[in-house]
Enzyme design. Structure first.
Site, PDB file in Angstrom:
ATOM      1  CG  ASP A   1     -49.222  20.333   0.364  1.00 24.65           C
ATOM      2  OD1 ASP A   1     -49.038  19.824  -0.760  1.00 24.65           O
ATOM      3  OD2 ASP A   1     -49.272  21.562   0.556  1.00 24.65           O
TER       4      ASP A   1
ATOM      5  CE  LYS B   1     -46.692  22.782  -1.764  1.00 26.10           C
ATOM      6  NZ  LYS B   1     -47.645  23.655  -1.088  1.00 26.10           N
TER       7      LYS B   1
END
Ligand code: ADP
Ligand code: ASP
Ligand code: MG
Length: 825
Positions: free
Chosen positions: A683, A687
């Site tokens: 994750d 980003k």
């Protein structure tokens, strides 16, 4: 005698209930000392049905007797439902039966001869009004006071010449006066048939389709009435046909001229001839809604007080554009005279004319069904000129329509035509001919028929809607989508009234259902209504609905985490939609798809806003863009990008084992259902890619060096087994913590992007005084080290996860979109 006139159209008397509603309205409108004339149309659809019967009989189609029978039955049933006194009902039923017998005989003749003259059509089609007027009079007599009815054919005398109708005012006045004298003392209410009249020879005829409005104003003039109220099924004259422009609004006032122009150019709500008898006697006309008698309606009178420069738009559909062109036409007197005289002789109706000042060509529009006749007529009339080469072409463009804009206020006001044509251009509508009435009360354009609704909506929104009217469609009603809709529900009215931002949520969809609305959904209780609605989710229909073309802007809010939806962003952008989304999958997907998406954003000129992709509601992407756009150079971006990992390491002070912290976080919902989705670092890597691509690095997920915190032996197990198995790795983490603590350091999972293109996500140690070491809860923190913010980086810090803050970030992207589109700040 003081008279007032009320007219009820077929839409008001569709059934017995309609007649009762009419009686109620009349009772409410009655003033002592006044007589009321009620002009009534046939029951809704009856005129169409009668005309169709003649047409069917003519083709010897055997279905006409059954259709005739059904029509008779509809009338007899209505009569029964009216609940009249039995004797009266039987009398009327006998009249209806007798009329139908007559019509049946006529149709038999038509069927045998296979020909139906105009007179026959007129005779048959006028019966609807004869029945309707008698029904209403009988009903009023039974529920109110004695009411007489008048068959307008006994009074109204006209001279019909082709489509032109000339009222013989003198004869009609004499006959009316005689009728009133014969029926003295006259009842307070007289019901009069709309639509029908007689010729000078006493033959039944009509005022042509929609003519009952005209009947009302003729009788108002003959009676010297004080007012005319036309009752129909809409709240008044609207700024455009409401069936085609859902945002049309009621025009409070119109001048007679404006109303005539709108009607002439197709606003079906009133017949164009209606105004003229009223003008000569200065009688005001009201248009009101039978089904909402409390609404004020539209007032039509000599002057209008409503200030808008433009009142309304209308289209005349199914037109053909004819262009007569020839070098030999310029400067030759009498060409237009000859042309229009020839067309007049065969009763071709010319709706709009445009001639270039060179006189080299004349262009005009005629109804499509007359196009062949018009062309042939002109070829005959100009035969000599065509032979000599003075007229080169008589061109015909089929499938056109006329779009007209009407308003007294455009007189001597610059910029109106500009706005009109700009709106058409922006909507991609091709204009084939233009005319402006010299009164400057209307501008009309011939466009292609298939553009008709799109064009109507485009010009209507240019003049009637705020430029910040945005059609909003929300996909995804989970934690973020749900919180977003709730936040919107609270603010939406204030945004409209105080900021002029008109957000219209016209659709909400989740994976199962969708809720659509033409204007805007009421967001109170959206959840229950979505659950209760039957419409199954249909993405294509949803997207088409959100972008209907009649609102200036449209946006899709993708509040899902689907990988499928981002693949459609490109086509949505190209079709003119804007996109706001917290979904990372578009920006963090494969590089080639990302580059195509960016290209679509650039080329479409639409907005794609995704601030919540990184740090939820924190201004991270926005800050980075500002730094880049103002010419700063990024040296390093570093930060804690995962709320979960931030929480885990902020809690890891050596007193509790790592596995128990993970389990507690999992049990409190601070991790993904499978904590490995957080601990794998993927994750964070997504980003990082999003930010790295923002600064121009063309990288893919494989280019990020990611340290996974999921031990290799636990990668294939179930989430529960993983949580159990993690205990075996506590020792290793504890050692790292101890070692860091010995140096007054702490452990943090940090993502970093270097200007040279290296991107990594890994566990690192930071001195106890470092900003990364002093976070609380699940804070995110991002530090931008740039040429300008060099020795002291710029820091953005705060809660970087959770539905409320993420939804708020989505909401502020939506408001940013409104300001990009021109909303005042
Ligand atoms: P009636 O039977 O009462 O004479 P019509 O069907 O002839 O009613 O006319 C009313 C209809 O006209 C409305 O239902 C509406 O759909 C249509 N219409 C078209 N243009 C306009 C407009 N500009 N304003 C209001 N109504 C319009
Ligand atoms: N009934 C006629 C028609 O449908 C007249 C009217 O309703 O105005 O055209
Ligand atoms: Mg009508």
């Amino acid at each position: 005698m003081k008279w007032i006139v009320h007219k009820f159209g077929g839409t008001s008397v569709a059934n017995a209930c309609g007649y009762r509603t009419v009686a109620g309205i009349l009772a409410g409108q009655r003033r002592t000392g006044e007589h009321t004339a009620v002009i009534v149309s046939a029951m809704s659809g009856v005129t169409d049905a009668l005309i169709e019967l003649v047409e069917i009989a003519k083709t010897r189609d055997n279905s006409y007797p059954a259709k005739l029978e059904a029509l008779k039955q509809r009338h007899l049933d209505t009569l029964t439902e009216l609940g009249l006194e039995p004797r009266r009902r039987l009398e009327l039923a006998a009249i209806v039966e007798a009329d139908f017998r007559d019509i049946s005989e006529v149709l038999k003749g038509v069927s045998i001869a296979r020909i139906a003259s105009e007179q026959i059509k007129e005779f048959v089609s006028g019966h609807g009004e004869i029945w309707s007027a008698q029904f209403l009079a009988a009903h009023l007599s039974s529920v109110a006071r004695p009411t007489t009815w008048l068959d307008a054919r006994q009074v109204l005398t006209v001279d019909s010449e082709g489509s032109q109708i000339k009222i013989d005012w003198t004869v009609s006045q004499t006959r009316l006066d005689q009728w009133l004298a014969d029926h003295a003392p006259i009842a307070e209410t007289v019901v009069i048939t709309g639509y029908i009249a007689s010729t000078q020879d006493g033959i039944a005829t009509t005022l042509k389709r929609n003519g009952s409005d005209f009947s009302a104003s003729i009788f108002a003039a003959l009676l010297g009435a004080n007012s005319i109220t036309i009752w129909t099924d809409v709240d008044g004259v609207l700024s455009a046909d409401p069936r085609r422009v859902p945002d049309a609004i009621v025009i409070p006032d119109l001048s007679y001229q404006e109303a005539s122009e709108l009607a002439y150019f197709g606003a079906k709500v009133i017949h164009p001839n209606t105004m003229f008898p009223a003008i000569t006697r200065g009688i005001p006309i009201w248009i009101r809604n039978t089904f909402k008698p409390d609404e004020r309606g539209t007032a039509i009178s000599a002057t209008s007080t409503f200030e808008a420069p433009i009142k309304g738009f209308a289209t005349v559909d199914d037109m053909t554009l004819i262009n007569v062109e020839g070098t030999g036409m310029s400067g030759v007197p009498g060409v237009s005279h000859k042309l229009f005289e020839a067309l007049h002789a065969v009763d071709v109706s010319v709706v709009m004319i445009s001639q270039a000042s060179s006189e080299h060509s004349i262009c005009f529009a005629v109804p499509a069904h007359q196009s062949g006749l018009a062309k042939k007529t002109l070829e005959d009339a100009f035969e000599a000129e065509i032979r000599r080469g003075a007229v080169q072409t008589i061109g015909v463009v089929d499938e056109c329509c006329i779009l007209a804009m009407v308003g007294d206020g455009m007189i001597e006001r610059p910029g109106i035509a500009g706005k009109f044509f700009h709106a058409l251009g922006k909507a991609g509508v091709n204009v084939r001919a233009i005319a402006q009435g010299s009164s400057e009360r209307n501008i009309s354009a011939v466009i292609e028929q298939h553009d008709s609704t799109k064009a109507l909506r485009a010009v209507h929104s240019a003049f009637y809607l705020s430029p910040q009217t945005i059609s909003v469609g929300v996909i995804g009603t989970g934690l973020i989508g749900g919180a977003f809709l709730n936040q919107l529900a609270e603010r939406i009215d204030l945004l409209r009234t105080e900021r002029g931002i008109d957000l219209r949520v016209r659709g909400i969809m989740n994976s199962r259902r969708m809720l659509l609305h033409d204007r805007h959904l009421d967001l109170e209780g959206w959840h229950d209504r979505l659950e209760a609605c039957e419409a199954e989710a249909d993405l294509a229909r949803f997207v088409e609905h959100i972008h209907p073309g009649h609102l200036p802007h449209a946006v899709i809010v993708d509040a899902t985490s689907s990988a499928d939806l981002p693949r459609r962003y490109e086509s949505w952008l190209k079709s003119g939609l804007n996109i706001v989304t917290p979904n990372k999958k578009g920006n963090a997907g494969p590089l080639n798809e990302y580059l195509k998406l960016r290209d679509a954003v650039r080329k479409s000129g639409r907005y794609f806003l995704y601030e919540t992709n990184v740090g939820a509601g924190l201004p991270i992407i926005h800050t980075l863009r500002n730094l880049l756009d103002t010419g700063d150079t990024i040296i390093r971006i570093e930060g804690i990008f995962s709320g979960t990992l931030s929480y885990l390491f902020n809690s890891l002070d050596g007193t509790k084992p790592f596995s128990s912290i993970v389990r507690a976080a999992h049990d409190q919902g601070f991790t993904e259902p499978d904590p490995r989705d957080d601990l794998s670092g993927m994750d964070v890597a997504r980003k990082l890619i999003i930010l790295a691509r923002e600064i121009g690095l063309e990288i893919d997920l494989e280019d990020v060096r990611v340290e996974s915190l999921v031990p290799e032996n636990l990668r294939g197990s179930s989430p529960e087994e993983f949580l159990d198995g993690l205990v075996d790795h506590d020792q290793a983490i504890s050692e790292l913590v101890r070692e860091a603590q010995a140096r007054q350091h702490v452990l943090r999972y940090v993502g970093a992007i270097e200007a040279n293109g290296s991107v990594s996500a890994c566990l690192r140690t930071f001195p106890a005084g470092h900003v990364f070491a002093n976070l609380t809860g699940g804070d995110n923190i991002v530090s931008f080290q740039t040429a300008r913010y060099n020795s002291q980086p710029m820091i953005v810090r705060g809660p970087g996860a959770g539905p409320e803050v993420t939804a708020a970030g989505v909401f502020s992207d939506l408001l940013r979109l409104a300001s990009f589109l021109g909303a005042p700040l």
